[in-house]
Design a protein around this motif. Structure first.
Motif, PDB file in Angstrom:
ATOM      1  N   GLU A 362       0.611  -5.760   1.170  1.00 35.47           N
ATOM      2  CA  GLU A 362       0.129  -5.159  -0.068  1.00 35.47           C
ATOM      3  C   GLU A 362      -0.046  -3.648   0.084  1.00 35.47           C
ATOM      4  O   GLU A 362       0.234  -2.878  -0.849  1.00 35.47           O
ATOM      5  CB  GLU A 362      -1.191  -5.805  -0.486  1.00 35.47           C
ATOM      6  CG  GLU A 362      -1.059  -7.231  -0.970  1.00 35.47           C
ATOM      7  CD  GLU A 362      -0.173  -7.329  -2.200  1.00 35.47           C
ATOM      8  OE1 GLU A 362      -0.161  -6.376  -3.003  1.00 35.47           O
ATOM      9  OE2 GLU A 362       0.529  -8.342  -2.349  1.00 35.47           O
ATOM     10  N   ALA A 363      -0.490  -3.203   1.256  1.00 33.78           N
ATOM     11  CA  ALA A 363      -0.624  -1.762   1.490  1.00 33.78           C
ATOM     12  C   ALA A 363       0.739  -1.080   1.507  1.00 33.78           C
ATOM     13  O   ALA A 363       0.894   0.047   1.020  1.00 33.78           O
ATOM     14  CB  ALA A 363      -1.361  -1.514   2.809  1.00 33.78           C
ATOM     15  N   VAL A 364       1.737  -1.783   2.050  1.00 36.80           N
ATOM     16  CA  VAL A 364       3.094  -1.229   2.048  1.00 36.80           C
ATOM     17  C   VAL A 364       3.587  -1.044   0.620  1.00 36.80           C
ATOM     18  O   VAL A 364       4.141   0.000   0.262  1.00 36.80           O
ATOM     19  CB  VAL A 364       4.041  -2.147   2.843  1.00 36.80           C
ATOM     20  CG1 VAL A 364       5.494  -1.700   2.665  1.00 36.80           C
ATOM     21  CG2 VAL A 364       3.670  -2.140   4.316  1.00 36.80           C
ATOM     22  N   LEU A 365       3.379  -2.057  -0.209  1.00 32.87           N
ATOM     23  CA  LEU A 365       3.817  -1.961  -1.606  1.00 32.87           C
ATOM     24  C   LEU A 365       3.075  -0.850  -2.345  1.00 32.87           C
ATOM     25  O   LEU A 365       3.669  -0.105  -3.127  1.00 32.87           O
ATOM     26  CB  LEU A 365       3.590  -3.300  -2.303  1.00 32.87           C
ATOM     27  CG  LEU A 365       4.449  -4.485  -1.831  1.00 32.87           C
ATOM     28  CD1 LEU A 365       4.066  -5.747  -2.586  1.00 32.87           C
ATOM     29  CD2 LEU A 365       5.918  -4.189  -2.019  1.00 32.87           C
ATOM     30  N   THR A 366       1.780  -0.734  -2.091  1.00 32.99           N
ATOM     31  CA  THR A 366       0.998   0.298  -2.767  1.00 32.99           C
ATOM     32  C   THR A 366       1.459   1.697  -2.371  1.00 32.99           C
ATOM     33  O   THR A 366       1.602   2.598  -3.213  1.00 32.99           O
ATOM     34  CB  THR A 366      -0.492   0.134  -2.438  1.00 32.99           C
ATOM     35  OG1 THR A 366      -0.909  -1.205  -2.798  1.00 32.99           O
ATOM     36  CG2 THR A 366      -1.332   1.136  -3.209  1.00 32.99           C
ATOM     37  N   LEU A 367       1.723   1.900  -1.080  1.00 36.64           N
ATOM     38  CA  LEU A 367       2.191   3.208  -0.625  1.00 36.64           C
ATOM     39  C   LEU A 367       3.589   3.508  -1.175  1.00 36.64           C
ATOM     40  O   LEU A 367       3.877   4.648  -1.576  1.00 36.64           O
ATOM     41  CB  LEU A 367       2.208   3.245   0.901  1.00 36.64           C
ATOM     42  CG  LEU A 367       2.678   4.562   1.545  1.00 36.64           C
ATOM     43  CD1 LEU A 367       1.815   5.726   1.077  1.00 36.64           C
ATOM     44  CD2 LEU A 367       2.652   4.453   3.065  1.00 36.64           C
ATOM     45  N   ALA A 368       4.461   2.503  -1.214  1.00 32.22           N
ATOM     46  CA  ALA A 368       5.803   2.714  -1.771  1.00 32.22           C
ATOM     47  C   ALA A 368       5.713   3.091  -3.245  1.00 32.22           C
ATOM     48  O   ALA A 368       6.455   3.961  -3.720  1.00 32.22           O
ATOM     49  CB  ALA A 368       6.643   1.457  -1.584  1.00 32.22           C
ATOM     50  N   ARG A 369       4.815   2.446  -3.980  1.00 27.40           N
ATOM     51  CA  ARG A 369       4.652   2.793  -5.403  1.00 27.40           C
ATOM     52  C   ARG A 369       4.167   4.228  -5.551  1.00 27.40           C
ATOM     53  O   ARG A 369       4.577   4.948  -6.474  1.00 27.40           O
ATOM     54  CB  ARG A 369       3.666   1.826  -6.044  1.00 27.40           C
ATOM     55  CG  ARG A 369       4.180   0.387  -6.161  1.00 27.40           C
ATOM     56  CD  ARG A 369       3.234  -0.463  -6.984  1.00 27.40           C
ATOM     57  NE  ARG A 369       3.682  -1.851  -7.079  1.00 27.40           N
ATOM     58  CZ  ARG A 369       3.154  -2.860  -6.410  1.00 27.40           C
ATOM     59  NH1 ARG A 369       2.106  -2.651  -5.594  1.00 27.40           N
ATOM     60  NH2 ARG A 369       3.635  -4.085  -6.549  1.00 27.40           N
ATOM     61  N   ALA A 370       3.283   4.656  -4.661  1.00 25.10           N
ATOM     62  CA  ALA A 370       2.795   6.038  -4.736  1.00 25.10           C
ATOM     63  C   ALA A 370       3.928   7.030  -4.481  1.00 25.10           C
ATOM     64  O   ALA A 370       4.032   8.060  -5.164  1.00 25.10           O
ATOM     65  CB  ALA A 370       1.659   6.247  -3.734  1.00 25.10           C
ATOM     66  N   TYR A 371       4.773   6.742  -3.509  1.00 18.96           N
ATOM     67  CA  TYR A 371       5.923   7.618  -3.256  1.00 18.96           C
ATOM     68  C   TYR A 371       6.842   7.667  -4.474  1.00 18.96           C
ATOM     69  O   TYR A 371       7.343   8.740  -4.846  1.00 18.96           O
ATOM     70  CB  TYR A 371       6.686   7.127  -2.037  1.00 18.96           C
ATOM     71  CG  TYR A 371       6.131   7.624  -0.722  1.00 18.96           C
ATOM     72  CD1 TYR A 371       5.970   8.976  -0.478  1.00 18.96           C
ATOM     73  CD2 TYR A 371       5.789   6.732   0.295  1.00 18.96           C
ATOM     74  CE1 TYR A 371       5.463   9.442   0.729  1.00 18.96           C
ATOM     75  CE2 TYR A 371       5.285   7.182   1.508  1.00 18.96           C
ATOM     76  CZ  TYR A 371       5.122   8.531   1.717  1.00 18.96           C
ATOM     77  OH  TYR A 371       4.616   8.994   2.906  1.00 18.96           O
ATOM     78  N   LEU A 372       7.078   6.526  -5.100  1.00 22.03           N
ATOM     79  CA  LEU A 372       7.937   6.509  -6.279  1.00 22.03           C
ATOM     80  C   LEU A 372       7.305   7.272  -7.431  1.00 22.03           C
ATOM     81  O   LEU A 372       8.008   7.902  -8.231  1.00 22.03           O
ATOM     82  CB  LEU A 372       8.214   5.061  -6.688  1.00 22.03           C
ATOM     83  CG  LEU A 372       9.085   4.253  -5.729  1.00 22.03           C
ATOM     84  CD1 LEU A 372       9.198   2.812  -6.211  1.00 22.03           C
ATOM     85  CD2 LEU A 372      10.468   4.878  -5.592  1.00 22.03           C
ATOM     86  N   PHE A 373       5.988   7.214  -7.542  1.00 24.34           N
ATOM     87  CA  PHE A 373       5.308   7.958  -8.592  1.00 24.34           C
ATOM     88  C   PHE A 373       5.584   9.457  -8.464  1.00 24.34           C
ATOM     89  O   PHE A 373       5.745  10.160  -9.464  1.00 24.34           O
ATOM     90  CB  PHE A 373       3.805   7.690  -8.538  1.00 24.34           C
ATOM     91  CG  PHE A 373       2.995   8.498  -9.510  1.00 24.34           C
ATOM     92  CD1 PHE A 373       2.882   8.109 -10.834  1.00 24.34           C
ATOM     93  CD2 PHE A 373       2.356   9.662  -9.102  1.00 24.34           C
ATOM     94  CE1 PHE A 373       2.147   8.870 -11.737  1.00 24.34           C
ATOM     95  CE2 PHE A 373       1.612  10.424  -9.994  1.00 24.34           C
ATOM     96  CZ  PHE A 373       1.515  10.024 -11.315  1.00 24.34           C
ATOM     97  N   PHE A 374       5.658   9.943  -7.220  1.00 29.84           N
ATOM     98  CA  PHE A 374       5.924  11.362  -7.005  1.00 29.84           C
ATOM     99  C   PHE A 374       7.414  11.666  -6.919  1.00 29.84           C
ATOM    100  O   PHE A 374       7.786  12.819  -6.689  1.00 29.84           O
ATOM    101  CB  PHE A 374       5.218  11.830  -5.731  1.00 29.84           C
ATOM    102  CG  PHE A 374       3.731  11.972  -5.886  1.00 29.84           C
ATOM    103  CD1 PHE A 374       3.186  13.064  -6.546  1.00 29.84           C
ATOM    104  CD2 PHE A 374       2.869  11.004  -5.401  1.00 29.84           C
ATOM    105  CE1 PHE A 374       1.817  13.190  -6.694  1.00 29.84           C
ATOM    106  CE2 PHE A 374       1.497  11.126  -5.543  1.00 29.84           C
ATOM    107  CZ  PHE A 374       0.968  12.207  -6.206  1.00 29.84           C
ATOM    108  N   GLY A 375       8.277  10.661  -7.061  1.00 28.82           N
ATOM    109  CA  GLY A 375       9.717  10.888  -7.093  1.00 28.82           C
ATOM    110  C   GLY A 375      10.402  10.869  -5.754  1.00 28.82           C
ATOM    111  O   GLY A 375      11.557  11.315  -5.650  1.00 28.82           O
ATOM    112  N   PHE A 376       9.739  10.359  -4.706  1.00 29.52           N
ATOM    113  CA  PHE A 376      10.333  10.317  -3.369  1.00 29.52           C
ATOM    114  C   PHE A 376      10.945   8.933  -3.142  1.00 29.52           C
ATOM    115  O   PHE A 376      10.283   8.012  -2.646  1.00 29.52           O
ATOM    116  CB  PHE A 376       9.272  10.626  -2.306  1.00 29.52           C
ATOM    117  CG  PHE A 376       8.711  12.013  -2.397  1.00 29.52           C
ATOM    118  CD1 PHE A 376       9.475  13.094  -2.000  1.00 29.52           C
ATOM    119  CD2 PHE A 376       7.445  12.237  -2.912  1.00 29.52           C
ATOM    120  CE1 PHE A 376       8.965  14.386  -2.092  1.00 29.52           C
ATOM    121  CE2 PHE A 376       6.931  13.523  -3.009  1.00 29.52           C
ATOM    122  CZ  PHE A 376       7.694  14.606  -2.603  1.00 29.52           C
TER     123      PHE A 376
END
Length: 818
Positions: A362-376
């Motif tokens: 779940e932490a992996v998914l949350t961090l990936a979503r944060a990166y996508l939010f910033f466009g990375f």
């Protein structure tokens, strides 16, 4: 000692050979997860549930469950883990929710276990196997209806045990408790007495082996012989006996319903009750003011579905296609805040690893979503590769990986995660369009616009020009302009790809000058999109035959060196060949063409040859043209000469190389509808003095050009009259008169107007007069005959003089006047 070792090895080999492996497959559906496994032939089975754990028992001492690929297609939400202690032991299912576990057996021997979302707080034990009779779930309720849900079976069994205890502690007919029964498959409930004080009976004998075996608790009494129910007989029985008889009929009905359910023929639908009880039961009206439709309970399954474990379910009535990803998996606007990047990413990275150094999915998914939010996108993909084994194919992880590839503009496979979802009326339509690289005709453009408007400002700047370009290429300038205006409202000054998007809109509107200016600006800014803009600028110059700056070929060559091994390298090499041809450097252009052919292959050579040979035919001098065109005519393949065959053959024909022009056209398959190509072949045949071949090429053709060529071919064949007819049809009356004169068609000549003919009209008339004057007189006396001959001679001599005056001498082209 060696005998003992040999015996032990043989024993282990025999045990291994006797082991029966049951492969468990999985599938994810809306509202439930599914496990499918093939039962060993004739093996009894049972399913038990207690709270958030369940057991699948196959009564075979050598059975081994293969669960290595269970989580390849389902997430660890409803089902968290599966395990088996050893051969012959039950398959332990650890659930992640208060789920309802149900099962049935297909006729081909597949055991299907469904783990469905249950009612919050529900924690009921369940034992399933062969068909089981269902009894009321609430002993104190005022009425009873058939409960066909999985949970209700456990409630019914608890009520049955309670009724057994009650029956042992009470005596007399007055202490019998009766409940009304409502039969669910009748339009209105039929109230029947039901005795719950009887001791529980043994289960019904097992169903056929290919369906299931009974797995229930030990009964206290044998099952009595079924009684045939008759209305008159019921009236004659005592109240207790009548209740027992009705219960026998009830059990037989419920056994048949359960049997049909195990075979996958019925899907039991739960609806709310209206008598104050809780749980899901079957209500004939269900509050909809209409009887229950029995067809709603039918599920049709094919053999292909059984093999793949995807058993048919009732169709979704929401109207949304079932393959559409839910919006919650793509809600990128909700995955971040306005806080700085470091403040949001740092805590999430710290939560990646839990105790014992295991990664938290779940932490992996949350961090990936944060990166996508910033466009990375690349960073999100790298983080998702940290997912623990067995969870990498999680639905959310797959969707996030695809989103990362889309954000970074990576090439997508044909069957990508968002394939076919532009028709969805949700946020997935936007990501499907970006992944496909085009707006399809059936796309939900409103959904794409709404999803784009929800993006945070920095993501709108990142993908806005791409969306605008897609709409422009789809022929919708309004939506393309709306996307750019949405980007402008963010207030960002330097927007990547903005010039390319504006150039595409201008191209759609036919404003070539604006397109050239926007592309030139993009090249001048030297952004990462400058190579692509330069390629489009060169293509535009070729399409419009406009001038190109002399330094463009060198600039394109420099970009080619930088991007030589990238997918853009082949396009840049093709652009260099076209740019050199546009600037008149044909020798250098053909040199670059040879280098391109060696590196990129025949297909790339064919694509680069089209603009090169077109410009060579239009702009090169005769010597340069013949130097390369004759080689192409002799050695060019069909694919290479097909796009430019007509224009090259025409110039070869004009320069007197009819045979080479014909050889180029003969490389192509003759197309009856290609009039231009057949006219060129006819010209080439006439140039080679083959009028018959020219007439063959002209068969079936009409029009002015075809008639003139046909008249010329007929003239060369000596068919002057027919040639005159075609020339007369094309209003070439003077030439037609010449044909009629050569054919001595005096009648046609007499009908022609003298004013419409010039030289050969007068010649024809003088010739006719000379023939009339030169006739020898007959029937005259000798002196008169001599006088007539003298007059005829004078008239003929005068006619010849007139004839010579009407014929204008033609200058000899080879006479230079010396």
């Amino acid at each position: 000692m060696w005998r003992a070792l040999t015996f032990a090895a043989l024993t282990l080999a025999a045990a291994s050979a006797d082991a029966q492996t049951v492969v468990a497959r999985s599938g994810e559906h809306a509202g439930f997860s599914r496990l499918v496994m093939r039962l060993p032939a004739g093996a009894p089975w049972s399913l038990r549930q207690s709270g958030q754990s369940a057991q699948v028992v196959i009564d075979t001492p050598t059975v081994v469950f293969d669960t290595s690929r269970v989580f390849d297609l389902i997430p660890r939400t409803r089902l968290q883990s599966v395990s088996q202690a050893g051969p012959g032991q039950p398959l332990q299912l650890q659930l992640g929710c208060n789920c309802d576990v149900s099962s049935f057996v297909q006729k081909d021997g597949y055991l299907v276990v469904d783990i469905a979302d249950g009612t919050p707080g529900a924690d009921q034990p369940l034992t399933a196997g062969s068909p089981l009779p269902l009894l009321p779930g609430n002993i104190n309720s005022t009425g009873y209806r058939f409960n066909l849900a999985a949970r209700a079976a456990a409630d019914a069994r608890a009520a049955l045990d309670l009724a057994g205890v009650t029956s042992r502690s009470t005596t007399g007919a007055d202490q019998v408790q009766r409940l009304p029964v409502a039969v669910a498959d009748t339009p209105s409930a039929i109230q029947l007495p039901l005795d719950l004080t009887r001791t529980p009976r043994a289960e019904v004998p097992a169903a056929p082996v290919e369906e299931a075996r009974v797995a229930v608790e030990t009964a206290t009494e044998p099952k009595p012989v079924p009684v045939q129910v008759d209305t008159d007989m019921l009236l004659d029985l005592s109240e207790t006996e009548r209740a027992a008889t009705v219960n026998e009929s009830e059990q037989r009905l419920l056994q048949q319903i359960s049997r049909a359910t195990n075979q996958g023929l019925l899907e039991l639908v739960g609806v709310e009750v209206h008598d104050g009880t809780d749980g899901h039961v079957l209500d004939p009206l269900s509050g909809r003011d209409r009887p229950l439709n029995p067809l709603d309970q039918i599920a049709v399954t094919s053999s292909v579905d059984r093999e793949s474990g995807l058993i048919a379910r009732r169709s979704d009535t929401s109207g949304q296609p079932t393959h559409c990803l839910p919006s919650r998996q793509l809600a990128v606007h909700a995955w971040g805040t306005d806080e700085p990047f470091a403040d949001q990413i740092s805590p999430l990275r710290a939560d990646l690893v839990r105790e014992f150094d295991d990664v938290d999915p779940e932490a992996v998914l949350t961090l990936a979503r944060a990166y996508l939010f910033f466009g990375f996108g690349a960073e999100a993909q790298a983080i998702l590769r940290m997912m623990p084994s067995g969870a990498a194919e999680h639905d959310d992880a797959v969707a996030l990986t695809a989103m990362g590839a889309v954000l970074d503009g990576q090439p997508m496979e044909v069957n990508h995660t968002f394939a076919g979802q532009q028709v969805c009326d949700s946020e997935v339509a936007l990501w499907a369009a970006l992944a496909d690289g085009t707006i399809k005709k059936n796309a939900k453009t409103d959904a794409i616009q709404q999803a784009f408007a929800k993006l945070p400002p920095h993501l709108r700047v990142q993908v806005g020009p791409r969306i605008s370009t897609l709409f422009a290429k789809a022929g919708d300038p309004h939506l393309a302009g709306a996307a750019l205006r949405s980007v402008d409202r963010t207030g960002v000054e330097h927007v990547p790809e903005i010039n390319l998007a504006e150039a595409e809109i201008a191209r759609l509107e036919g404003d070539v000058e604006t397109v050239a200016q926007e592309l030139t600006d993009e090249v001048a800014e030297r952004t990462e999109n400058a190579p692509r803009a330069l390629i489009e600028l060169i293509d535009l110059s070729f399409a419009e035959r406009s001038a190109l700056s002399p330094d463009v070929p060198d600039l394109a060559a420099s970009y080619e060196v930088e991007n030589r091994d990238s997918p853009l390298g082949a396009d840049l090499r093709r652009a260099v060949v076209a740019a050199l041809a546009l600037t008149g450097e044909f020798h250098d252009s053909f040199s670059e063409l040879e280098a391109l052919s060696r590196r990129d292959g025949p297909a790339a050579r064919t694509a680069a040859l089209e603009p090169l040979l077109t410009l060579l035919s239009e702009r090169a001098d005769d010597v340069t043209f013949l130097q390369y065109a004759l080689v192409i005519a002799a050695n060019g393949t069909t694919a290479e000469v097909a796009p430019v065959a007509d224009i090259v053959a025409e110039r070869l024909l004009d320069l007197g190389f009819a045979q080479q022009a014909q050889s180029i056209l003969k490389k192509l398959a003759m197309e009856p509808g290609n009039t231009k190509r057949r006219l060129i072949l006819a010209k080439a045949a006439l140039a080679m003095d083959k009028p018959h071949s020219a007439l063959v090429e002209l068969m079936g053709l009409s029009g002015s050009a075809a008639n003139k060529l046909r008249a010329e071919a007929l003239w060369r064949n000596g068919e002057y009259a027919r040639a005159g007819e075609y020339l007369l049809e094309e209003e070439e009356k003077d030439a037609a008169t010449r044909g009629f004169w050569h054919s001595e068609d005096r009648d046609t000549l007499a009908t022609m107007d003298a004013d419409d003919t010039e030289q050969f009209g007068g010649v024809a008339r003088v010739t006719t007069q000379i023939e009339e004057t030169a006739k020898e007189p007959t029937g005259l006396p000798p002196l008169a005959h001599a006088r007539a001959l003298v007059e005829s001679s004078e008239g003929t001599r005068g006619g010849i003089a007139d004839l010579l005056q009407k014929v204008t001498p033609q200058a000899d082209p080879s006479d230079d006047g010396s």
